[in-house]
Design a protein around this motif. Sequence first.
Motif, PDB file in Angstrom:
ATOM      1  N   GLY A 248       0.816  -1.206   0.000  1.00 39.72           N
ATOM      2  CA  GLY A 248       0.000   0.000   0.000  1.00 39.72           C
ATOM      3  C   GLY A 248       0.848   1.254   0.000  1.00 39.72           C
ATOM      4  O   GLY A 248       0.611   2.184   0.782  1.00 39.72           O
ATOM      5  N   LYS A 249       1.839   1.280  -0.888  1.00 43.92           N
ATOM      6  CA  LYS A 249       2.751   2.407  -0.920  1.00 43.92           C
ATOM      7  C   LYS A 249       3.134   2.739  -2.365  1.00 43.92           C
ATOM      8  O   LYS A 249       3.409   1.837  -3.163  1.00 43.92           O
ATOM      9  N   ALA A 250       3.145   4.050  -2.665  1.00 42.54           N
ATOM     10  CA  ALA A 250       3.573   4.536  -3.983  1.00 42.54           C
ATOM     11  C   ALA A 250       4.696   5.535  -3.799  1.00 42.54           C
ATOM     12  O   ALA A 250       4.776   6.230  -2.784  1.00 42.54           O
ATOM     13  N   LEU A 251       5.566   5.609  -4.800  1.00 41.64           N
ATOM     14  CA  LEU A 251       6.637   6.597  -4.830  1.00 41.64           C
ATOM     15  C   LEU A 251       6.587   7.326  -6.165  1.00 41.64           C
ATOM     16  O   LEU A 251       6.520   6.695  -7.227  1.00 41.64           O
ATOM     17  N   LEU A 252       6.608   8.646  -6.095  1.00 44.79           N
ATOM     18  CA  LEU A 252       6.576   9.494  -7.277  1.00 44.79           C
ATOM     19  C   LEU A 252       7.810  10.384  -7.272  1.00 44.79           C
ATOM     20  O   LEU A 252       8.050  11.109  -6.309  1.00 44.79           O
ATOM     21  N   ARG A 253       8.599  10.315  -8.328  1.00 40.95           N
ATOM     22  CA  ARG A 253       9.814  11.129  -8.404  1.00 40.95           C
ATOM     23  C   ARG A 253       9.477  12.516  -8.930  1.00 40.95           C
ATOM     24  O   ARG A 253       8.811  12.660  -9.956  1.00 40.95           O
ATOM     25  N   ALA A 254       9.941  13.535  -8.207  1.00 42.20           N
ATOM     26  CA  ALA A 254       9.700  14.922  -8.580  1.00 42.20           C
ATOM     27  C   ALA A 254      11.020  15.648  -8.794  1.00 42.20           C
ATOM     28  O   ALA A 254      11.970  15.449  -8.040  1.00 42.20           O
ATOM     29  N   VAL A 255      11.063  16.483  -9.820  1.00 40.67           N
ATOM     30  CA  VAL A 255      12.212  17.357 -10.068  1.00 40.67           C
ATOM     31  C   VAL A 255      11.716  18.790  -9.980  1.00 40.67           C
ATOM     32  O   VAL A 255      10.801  19.185 -10.710  1.00 40.67           O
ATOM     33  N   VAL A 256      12.310  19.561  -9.065  1.00 41.33           N
ATOM     34  CA  VAL A 256      11.851  20.919  -8.784  1.00 41.33           C
ATOM     35  C   VAL A 256      12.981  21.900  -9.070  1.00 41.33           C
ATOM     36  O   VAL A 256      14.108  21.703  -8.617  1.00 41.33           O
ATOM     37  N   VAL A 257      12.666  22.957  -9.817  1.00 46.57           N
ATOM     38  CA  VAL A 257      13.637  24.012 -10.112  1.00 46.57           C
ATOM     39  C   VAL A 257      13.072  25.332  -9.612  1.00 46.57           C
ATOM     40  O   VAL A 257      11.974  25.734 -10.014  1.00 46.57           O
ATOM     41  N   GLU A 258      13.810  26.005  -8.720  1.00 42.23           N
ATOM     42  CA  GLU A 258      13.385  27.316  -8.210  1.00 42.23           C
ATOM     43  C   GLU A 258      14.625  28.168  -7.988  1.00 42.23           C
ATOM     44  O   GLU A 258      15.569  27.747  -7.322  1.00 42.23           O
ATOM     45  N   ASP A 259      14.639  29.341  -8.566  1.00 36.78           N
ATOM     46  CA  ASP A 259      15.812  30.225  -8.471  1.00 36.78           C
ATOM     47  C   ASP A 259      17.078  29.485  -8.895  1.00 36.78           C
ATOM     48  O   ASP A 259      18.145  29.675  -8.314  1.00 36.78           O
ATOM     49  N   GLU A 260      16.970  28.639  -9.913  1.00 35.71           N
ATOM     50  CA  GLU A 260      18.090  27.844 -10.431  1.00 35.71           C
ATOM     51  C   GLU A 260      18.592  26.800  -9.430  1.00 35.71           C
ATOM     52  O   GLU A 260      19.621  26.166  -9.649  1.00 35.71           O
ATOM     53  N   PHE A 261      17.860  26.617  -8.333  1.00 42.34           N
ATOM     54  CA  PHE A 261      18.189  25.566  -7.371  1.00 42.34           C
ATOM     55  C   PHE A 261      17.343  24.351  -7.715  1.00 42.34           C
ATOM     56  O   PHE A 261      16.118  24.449  -7.863  1.00 42.34           O
ATOM     57  N   VAL A 262      17.979  23.191  -7.844  1.00 43.30           N
ATOM     58  CA  VAL A 262      17.298  21.991  -8.322  1.00 43.30           C
ATOM     59  C   VAL A 262      17.243  20.944  -7.212  1.00 43.30           C
ATOM     60  O   VAL A 262      18.259  20.662  -6.558  1.00 43.30           O
ATOM     61  N   GLN A 263      16.072  20.381  -7.015  1.00 44.49           N
ATOM     62  CA  GLN A 263      15.913  19.229  -6.128  1.00 44.49           C
ATOM     63  C   GLN A 263      15.319  18.067  -6.919  1.00 44.49           C
ATOM     64  O   GLN A 263      14.412  18.262  -7.735  1.00 44.49           O
ATOM     65  N   ASP A 264      15.821  16.887  -6.664  1.00 46.50           N
ATOM     66  CA  ASP A 264      15.348  15.661  -7.298  1.00 46.50           C
ATOM     67  C   ASP A 264      15.066  14.682  -6.154  1.00 46.50           C
ATOM     68  O   ASP A 264      15.992  14.198  -5.505  1.00 46.50           O
ATOM     69  N   PHE A 265      13.802  14.421  -5.875  1.00 39.45           N
ATOM     70  CA  PHE A 265      13.450  13.639  -4.695  1.00 39.45           C
ATOM     71  C   PHE A 265      12.197  12.818  -4.987  1.00 39.45           C
ATOM     72  O   PHE A 265      11.570  12.950  -6.050  1.00 39.45           O
ATOM     73  N   TRP A 266      11.821  11.966  -4.036  1.00 42.11           N
ATOM     74  CA  TRP A 266      10.640  11.125  -4.168  1.00 42.11           C
ATOM     75  C   TRP A 266       9.559  11.572  -3.197  1.00 42.11           C
ATOM     76  O   TRP A 266       9.843  11.933  -2.056  1.00 42.11           O
ATOM     77  N   ILE A 267       8.328  11.538  -3.677  1.00 46.54           N
ATOM     78  CA  ILE A 267       7.156  11.784  -2.838  1.00 46.54           C
ATOM     79  C   ILE A 267       6.517  10.433  -2.534  1.00 46.54           C
ATOM     80  O   ILE A 267       6.306   9.613  -3.435  1.00 46.54           O
ATOM     81  N   GLU A 268       6.244  10.192  -1.270  1.00 49.71           N
ATOM     82  CA  GLU A 268       5.631   8.939  -0.846  1.00 49.71           C
ATOM     83  C   GLU A 268       4.130   9.128  -0.647  1.00 49.71           C
ATOM     84  O   GLU A 268       3.686  10.116  -0.056  1.00 49.71           O
ATOM     85  N   ILE A 269       3.358   8.168  -1.151  1.00 50.71           N
ATOM     86  CA  ILE A 269       1.911   8.135  -0.929  1.00 50.71           C
ATOM     87  C   ILE A 269       1.615   6.767  -0.327  1.00 50.71           C
ATOM     88  O   ILE A 269       1.676   5.750  -1.027  1.00 50.71           O
ATOM     89  N   SER A 270       1.349   6.723   0.967  1.00 50.92           N
ATOM     90  CA  SER A 270       1.239   5.435   1.655  1.00 50.92           C
ATOM     91  C   SER A 270      -0.054   5.359   2.464  1.00 50.92           C
ATOM     92  O   SER A 270      -0.537   6.365   2.994  1.00 50.92           O
TER      93      SER A 270
END
Length: 317
Positions: A248-270
């Motif tokens: 009963g768990k999902a993972l969604l990979r998100a790439v976020v760019v703000e002010d040229e700062f980049v994050q690459d992380f996973w969002i959990e839906i459980s």
Amino acid sequence: MKARYISLGPLIDWRRVNRPIDWNEVFRNDDPVVLEIGFGNGEYLIRRAKTEANKNFVGIEKEWQSVWRALRRIAQNQLSNVRLLKADARWAVHHLMGTGVFSEIYSLFPCPWPKERHVSRRLFSNRCLKRLNNSLVGGGVLWIVTDDDVYANWIKEQSEGSGFQVLHEFIPPSFGTKYETKWVNEGLRQFHKITLIKKQDSLFMPEGEIIVRTYRVSEFYPNDFYPDPVRGNVVVDFKDFLYDSNRGKALLRAVVVEDEFVQDFWIEISRSRDGRWHIKPASGCGWIPTVGLQKALDAVYAYCTKRSEQTGAAKQS
């Protein structure tokens, strides 16, 4: 795999300590603290730490290869007065550094980002300089060395109203770093040195980190799960999606760019014990609580809510 570093001891896991960082506690003394922004392979940082044992040195660098080379140098020289941060300086100076803590801050040959469309990526904007002023003790010094004429003049322009007295001079090669050696080999014999002396506090309030808002939804439909991307000052794109029906768990990979700062992380839906589904940043990803991260969570929540409403309406019809 063979480790290319000798010891990870000097590397600060800034995600697991209180922010801003208490440097007196880190070094266990109250010696003056010097910050190098972008230490490259650590040649100059280590030389200074060896010859100035009565000071503590902190280095920021975002490339892992540079970090492990510096870690090797620290271990080989048996230095206890150096700590390293693997982080993007554009974020770190606002959230990790504290107020009135550094006697000196310097940066050797930061990227000038010469193209007009990349100006926003430059370090030492007016906002950045005001924050660095805030991080210096009274009378503290920030100095920057660059080979780029346009960048040097831009930094001087950005210093307006930042609380610094600005000095500009030309200096010969003096540091023996990788980039300095590169420019010397290409024929350069002098460089710009911009020295900014703190004369008064800047009118700048350090930013606090946002408190991340997570969500719970009553329904979650993993089939054809495509949250809408976000556009504007913050860009959010969603990439890979994984779902384990047994757990009963999902993972969604998100790439976020703000002010040229980049994050690459996973969002959990459980699935929680109460049967609802919890939307949150996945643990172990090293995510940073920014506006962009929150927008990614908001987008997932909005999509889940919309799907639930659509499904409910379809069942009623």
